[in-house]
Design a protein around this motif. Structure first.
Motif, short mmCIF file in Angstrom:
data_model
loop_
_atom_site.label_atom_id
_atom_site.label_comp_id
_atom_site.label_asym_id
_atom_site.label_seq_id
_atom_site.Cartn_x
_atom_site.Cartn_y
_atom_site.Cartn_z
N ALA A 1 0.42 4.08 -2.94
CA ALA A 1 0.25 5.51 -2.64
C ALA A 1 1.31 6.35 -3.34
N ALA A 2 2.55 5.88 -3.32
CA ALA A 2 3.64 6.62 -3.97
C ALA A 2 3.41 6.74 -5.47
N GLU B 1 0.79 -1.23 0.00
CA GLU B 1 0.00 0.00 0.00
C GLU B 1 0.83 1.28 0.00
N PRO B 2 1.95 1.36 0.70
CA PRO B 2 2.78 2.56 0.53
C PRO B 2 3.28 2.73 -0.90
N GLU B 3 3.56 1.61 -1.57
CA GLU B 3 4.01 1.69 -2.96
C GLU B 3 2.88 2.17 -3.87
N ARG C 1 1.77 3.37 5.67
CA ARG C 1 2.27 2.17 6.34
C ARG C 1 1.79 2.11 7.79
N GLU D 1 6.36 12.50 -0.76
CA GLU D 1 6.30 11.04 -0.90
C GLU D 1 6.77 10.29 0.36
N LYS E 1 4.22 7.72 2.34
CA LYS E 1 4.45 6.29 2.50
C LYS E 1 4.47 5.90 3.98
N TYR F 1 -5.47 4.62 -4.31
CA TYR F 1 -4.68 3.62 -5.03
C TYR F 1 -5.10 3.48 -6.49
#
Length: 222
Positions: free
Chosen positions: A105-106, A101-103, A210, A202, A206, A151
Protein backbone atom coordinates in the motif's frame (compact mmCIF):
# COMPACT_ATOMS: atom_id res chain seq x y z
CA UNK A 1 -7.92 -38.68 -4.06
CA UNK A 2 -4.55 -40.36 -4.55
CA UNK A 3 -1.71 -39.09 -6.71
CA UNK A 4 0.90 -41.48 -8.07
CA UNK A 5 4.51 -40.40 -8.59
CA UNK A 6 5.04 -38.61 -11.88
CA UNK A 7 7.08 -40.34 -14.56
CA UNK A 8 9.11 -38.34 -17.07
CA UNK A 9 7.37 -37.63 -20.35
CA UNK A 10 9.13 -38.73 -23.51
CA UNK A 11 7.40 -36.08 -25.60
CA UNK A 12 6.13 -32.58 -25.09
CA UNK A 13 2.45 -32.35 -24.02
CA UNK A 14 -0.02 -31.42 -26.68
CA UNK A 15 -1.55 -27.96 -26.75
CA UNK A 16 -5.05 -29.24 -25.86
CA UNK A 17 -3.62 -31.10 -22.84
CA UNK A 18 -1.80 -27.99 -21.64
CA UNK A 19 -4.93 -25.89 -22.16
CA UNK A 20 -7.05 -28.37 -20.17
CA UNK A 21 -4.53 -28.48 -17.33
CA UNK A 22 -4.33 -24.68 -17.16
CA UNK A 23 -8.11 -24.29 -17.30
CA UNK A 24 -8.61 -26.68 -14.39
CA UNK A 25 -5.78 -25.07 -12.43
CA UNK A 26 -7.09 -21.53 -12.81
CA UNK A 27 -10.69 -22.47 -12.04
CA UNK A 28 -9.77 -24.47 -8.94
CA UNK A 29 -7.32 -21.79 -7.78
CA UNK A 30 -10.01 -19.12 -8.00
CA UNK A 31 -12.53 -21.33 -6.24
CA UNK A 32 -10.14 -21.98 -3.35
CA UNK A 33 -9.00 -18.36 -3.04
CA UNK A 34 -12.59 -17.09 -2.88
CA UNK A 35 -13.56 -19.46 -0.08
CA UNK A 36 -15.91 -21.59 -2.16
CA UNK A 37 -14.49 -24.71 -0.50
CA UNK A 38 -14.43 -25.45 3.20
CA UNK A 39 -11.31 -26.40 5.21
CA UNK A 40 -10.58 -30.12 5.01
CA UNK A 41 -12.71 -30.70 1.90
CA UNK A 42 -11.40 -33.72 0.00
CA UNK A 43 -10.99 -33.75 -3.78
CA UNK A 44 -11.04 -36.62 -6.25
CA UNK A 45 -9.53 -36.88 -9.69
CA UNK A 46 -12.66 -38.50 -11.03
CA UNK A 47 -15.01 -35.87 -9.62
CA UNK A 48 -13.00 -32.91 -10.92
CA UNK A 49 -12.43 -34.56 -14.29
CA UNK A 50 -16.16 -35.16 -14.69
CA UNK A 51 -16.98 -31.56 -13.71
CA UNK A 52 -14.56 -30.06 -16.23
CA UNK A 53 -14.99 -32.69 -18.91
CA UNK A 54 -11.31 -33.65 -19.01
CA UNK A 55 -9.22 -36.75 -18.40
CA UNK A 56 -7.41 -37.43 -15.16
CA UNK A 57 -4.01 -36.33 -16.47
CA UNK A 58 -4.70 -32.56 -16.63
CA UNK A 59 -6.55 -32.77 -13.32
CA UNK A 60 -3.57 -34.47 -11.69
CA UNK A 61 -1.19 -31.81 -13.01
CA UNK A 62 -3.44 -28.95 -11.92
CA UNK A 63 -3.74 -30.34 -8.41
CA UNK A 64 0.01 -30.87 -8.16
CA UNK A 65 0.49 -27.17 -8.87
CA UNK A 66 -2.06 -26.23 -6.23
CA UNK A 67 -0.38 -28.48 -3.67
CA UNK A 68 2.94 -26.78 -4.48
CA UNK A 69 1.36 -23.36 -3.82
CA UNK A 70 -0.04 -24.48 -0.48
CA UNK A 71 -3.64 -24.16 -1.70
CA UNK A 72 -4.14 -27.89 -1.15
CA UNK A 73 -2.52 -30.47 1.07
CA UNK A 74 -1.51 -34.01 0.17
CA UNK A 75 -1.13 -36.70 2.80
CA UNK A 76 1.51 -39.43 2.76
CA UNK A 77 -1.10 -41.74 1.26
CA UNK A 78 -1.82 -39.26 -1.56
CA UNK A 79 -5.15 -37.90 -0.30
CA UNK A 80 -5.66 -34.31 -1.47
CA UNK A 81 -7.81 -31.79 0.43
CA UNK A 82 -8.09 -28.12 1.25
CA UNK A 83 -5.96 -27.18 4.27
CA UNK A 84 -7.27 -27.16 7.83
CA UNK A 85 -5.14 -24.46 9.40
CA UNK A 86 -4.01 -24.60 13.00
CA UNK A 87 -4.13 -21.46 15.15
CA UNK A 88 -0.35 -21.21 14.80
CA UNK A 89 -0.57 -21.36 11.01
CA UNK A 90 -3.33 -18.73 10.94
CA UNK A 91 -1.20 -16.48 13.13
CA UNK A 92 1.78 -16.98 10.81
CA UNK A 93 -0.23 -16.13 7.69
CA UNK A 94 -1.78 -13.11 9.42
CA UNK A 95 1.73 -11.92 10.28
CA UNK A 96 2.76 -12.29 6.64
CA UNK A 97 -0.21 -10.19 5.53
CA UNK A 98 0.69 -7.59 8.17
CA UNK A 99 4.21 -7.38 6.73
CA UNK A 100 3.50 -7.52 3.01
CA UNK A 101 0.31 -5.58 2.47
CA UNK A 102 1.06 -2.32 4.31
CA UNK A 103 4.31 -2.17 2.36
CA UNK A 104 2.48 -2.73 -0.92
CA UNK A 105 0.00 0.00 0.00
CA UNK A 106 2.82 2.42 0.87
CA UNK A 107 4.54 1.76 -2.45
CA UNK A 108 1.23 2.31 -4.26
CA UNK A 109 0.45 5.60 -2.52
CA UNK A 110 2.47 7.90 -4.85
CA UNK A 111 0.54 6.45 -7.83
CA UNK A 112 -2.90 6.43 -6.19
CA UNK A 113 -4.72 8.82 -8.52
CA UNK A 114 -8.38 9.76 -8.14
CA UNK A 115 -9.53 7.23 -10.74
CA UNK A 116 -8.11 4.43 -8.57
CA UNK A 117 -9.70 5.83 -5.42
CA UNK A 118 -13.07 6.11 -7.16
CA UNK A 119 -12.75 2.52 -8.36
CA UNK A 120 -12.01 1.34 -4.82
CA UNK A 121 -15.09 3.21 -3.59
CA UNK A 122 -17.20 1.38 -6.18
CA UNK A 123 -15.72 -1.96 -5.10
CA UNK A 124 -16.45 -1.08 -1.48
CA UNK A 125 -20.09 -0.48 -2.41
CA UNK A 126 -20.13 -3.92 -4.04
CA UNK A 127 -18.78 -5.41 -0.83
CA UNK A 128 -21.68 -3.90 1.10
CA UNK A 129 -24.12 -5.42 -1.41
CA UNK A 130 -22.58 -8.89 -1.03
CA UNK A 131 -22.99 -8.61 2.73
CA UNK A 132 -26.66 -7.78 2.31
CA UNK A 133 -26.98 -11.09 0.40
CA UNK A 134 -24.71 -12.94 2.87
CA UNK A 135 -22.73 -14.23 -0.12
CA UNK A 136 -19.37 -15.32 1.27
CA UNK A 137 -17.53 -16.11 -2.01
CA UNK A 138 -18.73 -12.85 -3.60
CA UNK A 139 -17.63 -10.94 -0.51
CA UNK A 140 -14.17 -12.51 -0.48
CA UNK A 141 -13.76 -11.91 -4.23
CA UNK A 142 -14.72 -8.23 -3.93
CA UNK A 143 -12.59 -7.76 -0.83
CA UNK A 144 -9.51 -9.16 -2.57
CA UNK A 145 -10.29 -7.04 -5.62
CA UNK A 146 -10.32 -3.95 -3.36
CA UNK A 147 -6.83 -4.75 -2.09
CA UNK A 148 -5.45 -5.94 -5.43
CA UNK A 149 -6.58 -2.75 -7.19
CA UNK A 150 -4.43 -0.75 -4.77
CA UNK A 151 -1.45 -3.10 -4.67
CA UNK A 152 -1.15 -3.25 -8.46
CA UNK A 153 -0.17 0.43 -8.31
CA UNK A 154 2.85 -0.53 -6.18
CA UNK A 155 4.56 -1.98 -9.26
CA UNK A 156 6.04 -4.70 -7.06
CA UNK A 157 5.03 -7.94 -8.81
CA UNK A 158 7.13 -10.29 -6.69
CA UNK A 159 5.70 -8.89 -3.48
CA UNK A 160 2.14 -9.03 -4.84
CA UNK A 161 2.66 -12.65 -5.92
CA UNK A 162 3.69 -13.50 -2.37
CA UNK A 163 0.60 -11.79 -0.98
CA UNK A 164 -1.64 -13.69 -3.41
CA UNK A 165 -0.07 -16.98 -2.32
CA UNK A 166 -1.04 -16.13 1.26
CA UNK A 167 -4.59 -15.29 0.15
CA UNK A 168 -4.77 -18.62 -1.64
CA UNK A 169 -3.70 -20.59 1.43
CA UNK A 170 -6.24 -18.71 3.54
CA UNK A 171 -9.18 -19.01 1.12
CA UNK A 172 -11.13 -21.86 2.75
CA UNK A 173 -10.48 -20.43 6.21
CA UNK A 174 -11.71 -17.00 5.08
CA UNK A 175 -14.96 -18.60 3.92
CA UNK A 176 -15.42 -20.13 7.36
CA UNK A 177 -14.53 -16.81 9.02
CA UNK A 178 -17.14 -14.94 6.99
CA UNK A 179 -19.85 -17.31 8.20
CA UNK A 180 -18.72 -16.68 11.78
CA UNK A 181 -18.55 -12.87 11.60
CA UNK A 182 -21.82 -12.35 9.69
CA UNK A 183 -20.77 -8.94 8.37
CA UNK A 184 -23.52 -6.47 7.53
CA UNK A 185 -21.51 -3.74 5.80
CA UNK A 186 -18.15 -3.09 4.18
CA UNK A 187 -15.20 -3.23 6.61
CA UNK A 188 -14.71 0.03 8.51
CA UNK A 189 -10.98 -0.04 7.77
CA UNK A 190 -11.74 0.24 4.05
CA UNK A 191 -13.10 3.73 4.72
CA UNK A 192 -9.90 4.56 6.57
CA UNK A 193 -7.79 3.21 3.69
CA UNK A 194 -9.66 5.40 1.20
CA UNK A 195 -9.40 8.45 3.46
CA UNK A 196 -5.65 7.94 3.89
CA UNK A 197 -5.21 7.62 0.13
CA UNK A 198 -7.07 10.89 -0.45
CA UNK A 199 -4.93 12.62 2.19
CA UNK A 200 -1.67 11.10 1.01
CA UNK A 201 -1.09 9.93 4.60
CA UNK A 202 1.30 6.96 4.48
CA UNK A 203 1.39 6.14 8.24
CA UNK A 204 -2.42 6.12 8.46
CA UNK A 205 -2.65 4.07 5.27
CA UNK A 206 -0.27 1.41 6.53
CA UNK A 207 -2.06 1.23 9.88
CA UNK A 208 -5.49 0.90 8.25
CA UNK A 209 -4.29 -1.82 5.88
CA UNK A 210 -2.57 -3.74 8.67
CA UNK A 211 -5.69 -3.59 10.86
CA UNK A 212 -7.95 -4.60 7.98
CA UNK A 213 -6.00 -7.66 6.85
CA UNK A 214 -5.37 -9.11 10.31
CA UNK A 215 -8.43 -8.33 12.43
CA UNK A 216 -10.63 -11.24 11.45
CA UNK A 217 -7.78 -13.74 11.23
CA UNK A 218 -6.60 -12.93 14.73
CA UNK A 219 -10.12 -13.55 16.00
CA UNK A 220 -9.91 -17.04 14.53
CA UNK A 221 -6.54 -17.71 16.13
CA UNK A 222 -7.65 -16.79 19.65
Amino acid sequence: MYLTPRTPDTASPSAPAVAAHDRVFRAMRTRIMHGEMMPGQALTLRGIGKEFGVSMTPVREALRRLVAEGALTMSASGRVATPELTNERIEELAALRALLEPELAARALPRAHMALIERMQVINHTIAETNARQDAPAYIKANLEFHRALYLRAQAPAMLAMAETVWLQLGPTMGMLYDRLRRQEAPYNHKLIIAALKAGDEPSLKLAVRSDVTRGLRLLAQ
